[in-house]
Design a protein around this motif. Structure first.
Motif, PDB file in Angstrom:
ATOM      1  N   ASP A  16      18.625 -21.016  11.927  1.00 30.70           N
ATOM      2  CA  ASP A  16      18.848 -19.702  11.322  1.00 30.70           C
ATOM      3  C   ASP A  16      17.562 -19.044  10.829  1.00 30.70           C
ATOM      4  O   ASP A  16      17.311 -17.867  11.101  1.00 30.70           O
ATOM      5  N   GLU A  17      16.759 -19.772  10.064  1.00 29.49           N
ATOM      6  CA  GLU A  17      15.550 -19.165   9.496  1.00 29.49           C
ATOM      7  C   GLU A  17      14.592 -18.724  10.602  1.00 29.49           C
ATOM      8  O   GLU A  17      14.008 -17.642  10.534  1.00 29.49           O
ATOM      9  N   ALA A  18      14.426 -19.546  11.628  1.00 23.13           N
ATOM     10  CA  ALA A  18      13.534 -19.195  12.735  1.00 23.13           C
ATOM     11  C   ALA A  18      14.054 -17.973  13.495  1.00 23.13           C
ATOM     12  O   ALA A  18      13.278 -17.098  13.889  1.00 23.13           O
ATOM     13  N   LEU A  19      15.373 -17.898  13.694  1.00 19.91           N
ATOM     14  CA  LEU A  19      15.955 -16.747  14.390  1.00 19.91           C
ATOM     15  C   LEU A  19      15.751 -15.460  13.605  1.00 19.91           C
ATOM     16  O   LEU A  19      15.532 -14.394  14.180  1.00 19.91           O
ATOM     17  N   LEU A  20      15.810 -15.558  12.281  1.00 13.26           N
ATOM     18  CA  LEU A  20      15.673 -14.366  11.446  1.00 13.26           C
ATOM     19  C   LEU A  20      14.278 -13.754  11.519  1.00 13.26           C
ATOM     20  O   LEU A  20      14.089 -12.606  11.122  1.00 13.26           O
ATOM     21  N   ALA A  21      13.328 -14.498  12.031  1.00 11.56           N
ATOM     22  CA  ALA A  21      11.989 -13.950  12.227  1.00 11.56           C
ATOM     23  C   ALA A  21      11.894 -13.170  13.534  1.00 11.56           C
ATOM     24  O   ALA A  21      10.899 -12.495  13.783  1.00 11.56           O
ATOM     25  N   LEU A  22      12.953 -13.245  14.355  1.00  9.49           N
ATOM     26  CA  LEU A  22      12.925 -12.635  15.684  1.00  9.49           C
ATOM     27  C   LEU A  22      13.928 -11.507  15.870  1.00  9.49           C
ATOM     28  O   LEU A  22      13.712 -10.612  16.687  1.00  9.49           O
ATOM     29  N   VAL A  23      15.051 -11.559  15.156  1.00 11.01           N
ATOM     30  CA  VAL A  23      16.109 -10.555  15.328  1.00 11.01           C
ATOM     31  C   VAL A  23      15.969  -9.452  14.291  1.00 11.01           C
ATOM     32  O   VAL A  23      15.183  -9.546  13.348  1.00 11.01           O
ATOM     33  N   SER A  24      16.768  -8.396  14.465  1.00 10.58           N
ATOM     34  CA  SER A  24      16.732  -7.281  13.513  1.00 10.58           C
ATOM     35  C   SER A  24      18.028  -7.151  12.725  1.00 10.58           C
ATOM     36  O   SER A  24      18.078  -6.443  11.720  1.00 10.58           O
ATOM     37  N   SER A  25      19.091  -7.826  13.164  1.00  8.37           N
ATOM     38  CA  SER A  25      20.357  -7.829  12.440  1.00  8.37           C
ATOM     39  C   SER A  25      20.948  -9.241  12.445  1.00  8.37           C
ATOM     40  O   SER A  25      20.825  -9.958  13.440  1.00  8.37           O
ATOM     41  N   ALA A  26      21.590  -9.606  11.338  1.00  7.18           N
ATOM     42  CA  ALA A  26      22.207 -10.929  11.214  1.00  7.18           C
ATOM     43  C   ALA A  26      23.680 -10.784  10.882  1.00  7.18           C
ATOM     44  O   ALA A  26      24.052 -10.013   9.997  1.00  7.18           O
ATOM     45  N   ASN A  27      24.519 -11.524  11.597  1.00  2.42           N
ATOM     46  CA  ASN A  27      25.951 -11.562  11.325  1.00  2.42           C
ATOM     47  C   ASN A  27      26.224 -12.925  10.678  1.00  2.42           C
ATOM     48  O   ASN A  27      26.153 -13.946  11.346  1.00  2.42           O
ATOM     49  N   ILE A  28      26.522 -12.914   9.384  1.00  2.00           N
ATOM     50  CA  ILE A  28      26.601 -14.163   8.635  1.00  2.00           C
ATOM     51  C   ILE A  28      28.050 -14.616   8.476  1.00  2.00           C
ATOM     52  O   ILE A  28      28.896 -13.878   7.970  1.00  2.00           O
ATOM     53  N   ALA A  29      28.318 -15.850   8.921  1.00  2.00           N
ATOM     54  CA  ALA A  29      29.663 -16.429   8.826  1.00  2.00           C
ATOM     55  C   ALA A  29      30.124 -16.440   7.376  1.00  2.00           C
ATOM     56  O   ALA A  29      29.351 -16.751   6.463  1.00  2.00           O
ATOM     57  N   VAL A 101      25.174  -4.112   5.524  1.00  2.59           N
ATOM     58  CA  VAL A 101      24.997  -2.978   6.430  1.00  2.59           C
ATOM     59  C   VAL A 101      26.135  -2.836   7.438  1.00  2.59           C
ATOM     60  O   VAL A 101      26.534  -1.730   7.782  1.00  2.59           O
ATOM     61  N   HIS A 102      26.670  -3.978   7.921  1.00  2.60           N
ATOM     62  CA  HIS A 102      27.650  -3.883   8.996  1.00  2.60           C
ATOM     63  C   HIS A 102      28.644  -5.038   8.943  1.00  2.60           C
ATOM     64  O   HIS A 102      28.486  -5.985   8.175  1.00  2.60           O
ATOM     65  N   SER A 133      31.041   3.319   4.809  1.00  6.74           N
ATOM     66  CA  SER A 133      29.685   3.539   5.312  1.00  6.74           C
ATOM     67  C   SER A 133      29.177   2.342   6.118  1.00  6.74           C
ATOM     68  O   SER A 133      28.129   2.428   6.777  1.00  6.74           O
ATOM     69  N   LEU A 134      29.910   1.227   6.090  1.00  9.80           N
ATOM     70  CA  LEU A 134      29.500   0.056   6.859  1.00  9.80           C
ATOM     71  C   LEU A 134      29.650   0.333   8.351  1.00  9.80           C
ATOM     72  O   LEU A 134      30.659   0.885   8.793  1.00  9.80           O
ATOM     73  N   LYS A 135      28.665  -0.076   9.122  1.00  8.88           N
ATOM     74  CA  LYS A 135      28.758   0.050  10.577  1.00  8.88           C
ATOM     75  C   LYS A 135      29.672  -1.053  11.117  1.00  8.88           C
ATOM     76  O   LYS A 135      29.821  -2.113  10.504  1.00  8.88           O
ATOM     77  N   PHE A 136      30.259  -0.791  12.277  1.00  5.49           N
ATOM     78  CA  PHE A 136      31.192  -1.750  12.878  1.00  5.49           C
ATOM     79  C   PHE A 136      30.704  -2.139  14.252  1.00  5.49           C
ATOM     80  O   PHE A 136      30.636  -1.308  15.159  1.00  5.49           O
ATOM     81  N   PHE A 137      30.361  -3.415  14.419  1.00  2.66           N
ATOM     82  CA  PHE A 137      29.910  -3.925  15.717  1.00  2.66           C
ATOM     83  C   PHE A 137      31.117  -4.338  16.552  1.00  2.66           C
ATOM     84  O   PHE A 137      31.945  -5.135  16.110  1.00  2.66           O
ATOM     85  N   GLY A 138      31.203  -3.807  17.774  1.00  2.00           N
ATOM     86  CA  GLY A 138      32.301  -4.152  18.662  1.00  2.00           C
ATOM     87  C   GLY A 138      31.837  -4.179  20.108  1.00  2.00           C
ATOM     88  O   GLY A 138      30.785  -3.627  20.446  1.00  2.00           O
ATOM     89  N   LEU A 139      32.621  -4.821  20.965  1.00  2.00           N
ATOM     90  CA  LEU A 139      32.265  -4.933  22.372  1.00  2.00           C
ATOM     91  C   LEU A 139      32.121  -3.550  22.997  1.00  2.00           C
ATOM     92  O   LEU A 139      33.023  -2.715  22.915  1.00  2.00           O
ATOM     93  N   ALA A 140      30.992  -3.312  23.633  1.00  2.00           N
ATOM     94  CA  ALA A 140      30.711  -2.009  24.238  1.00  2.00           C
ATOM     95  C   ALA A 140      31.822  -1.591  25.194  1.00  2.00           C
ATOM     96  O   ALA A 140      32.263  -2.364  26.032  1.00  2.00           O
ATOM     97  N   GLY A 141      32.285  -0.361  25.015  1.00  2.00           N
ATOM     98  CA  GLY A 141      33.293   0.196  25.899  1.00  2.00           C
ATOM     99  C   GLY A 141      34.711  -0.274  25.659  1.00  2.00           C
ATOM    100  O   GLY A 141      35.631   0.122  26.381  1.00  2.00           O
TER     101      GLY A 141
END
Length: 244
Positions: A16-29, A101-102, A133-141
């Motif tokens: 997790d910590e290493a991935l957070l240095a590479l991604v811009s958004s995190a979805n936390i269980a 944020v989402h 105001s929270l964004k909602f991530f969903g499968l495109a289309g």
């Protein structure tokens, strides 16, 4: 040109910590499929440290099967459960001085919501009630995007770097061949096609148009960290910024 790169975290993968240095958004269980209060707190702290956008990753009440079992629950029960999970993470985020944020559903909750309008609406109702105001991530289309718009939310259309696609734009079920992409070159090629060309090649060879706004890397995948490093490098090489 820019793209959001997100990862599902707090699921016990150890990267997790290493991935957070590479991604811009995190979805936390949020504890129902994986994780617990301490895991959420640690992931939130790391995300804040790296300047990564924080999202809740709620699931069906199915910890025994990592949230991947098909369930058919009443809409009000779905709404209450999603509210419960968002609230748990939001409390920790607030206490740590961050901002939620989402929201992105997990596993089978996500997959069913992409095809079941009533389920998608119940999830979006929970998000709307908690904070519209929270964004909602969903499968495109998918129907998830339609449900978010109907609920007055801001949908973010998600695509996958490490999952196979069917000709209708849905993901190949994990129980079927071609569901997971474990070859780095294939994952990289698919990501560039999705982001740059707005299309993906399905497992039957057909070309599917997609609107890619965020790319997911599964944090529990065996190659997640290696894929994330290479994908981020290649996106930057192509002049595509990684940004939430």
């Amino acid at each position: 040109m820019q793209i959001d790169l997100n990862a599902d975290l707090g699921e016990g993968a150890g990267s997790d910590e290493a991935l957070l240095a590479l991604v811009s958004s995190a979805n936390i269980a949020c504890g129902w499929h994986a994780g617990d209060a301490k895991t959420m707190q640690q992931c939130v702290r790391w995300a804040i440290r790296h300047g990564v956008a924080i999202g809740a990753h709620p699931s069906f009440p199915d910890r025994a099967n990592f949230g991947r079992s098909t369930m058919h629950l009443p809409p009000d029960e779905i709404t209450a459960g999603v509210l419960y999970q968002i609230g748990a993470l939001a409390a920790i985020v607030k206490a740590e001085g961050g901002t939620l944020v989402h929201v992105k559903p997990h596993g089978q909750l996500y997959n069913q919501a992409a095809k079941e309008p009533e389920l998608a609406a119940a999830i979006c109702e929970a998000v709307r009630r908690f904070d519209p105001s929270l964004k909602f991530f969903g499968l495109a289309g998918s129907g998830m995007i339609d449900a978010a718009r109907k609920a007055g939310l801001t949908p973010v259309e998600e695509v996958f770097a490490d999952r196979g696609y069917q000709s209708d734009g849905s993901l190949v079920p994990r129980s079927q061949p071609g569901a997971l992409i474990e070859d780095e070159a294939q994952s990289l090629a698919q990501t560039l096609s999705l982001v740059r060309d707005h299309q993906v090649t399905a497992i039957d060879g057909s070309i599917v148009a997609v609107n890619a706004q965020t790319v997911c890397l599964h944090g529990d995948g065996a190659h997640a960290l290696a894929f994330a490093k290479r994908i981020r490098e290649r996106l930057l090489e192509e002049g595509i910024a990684v940004h939430a």
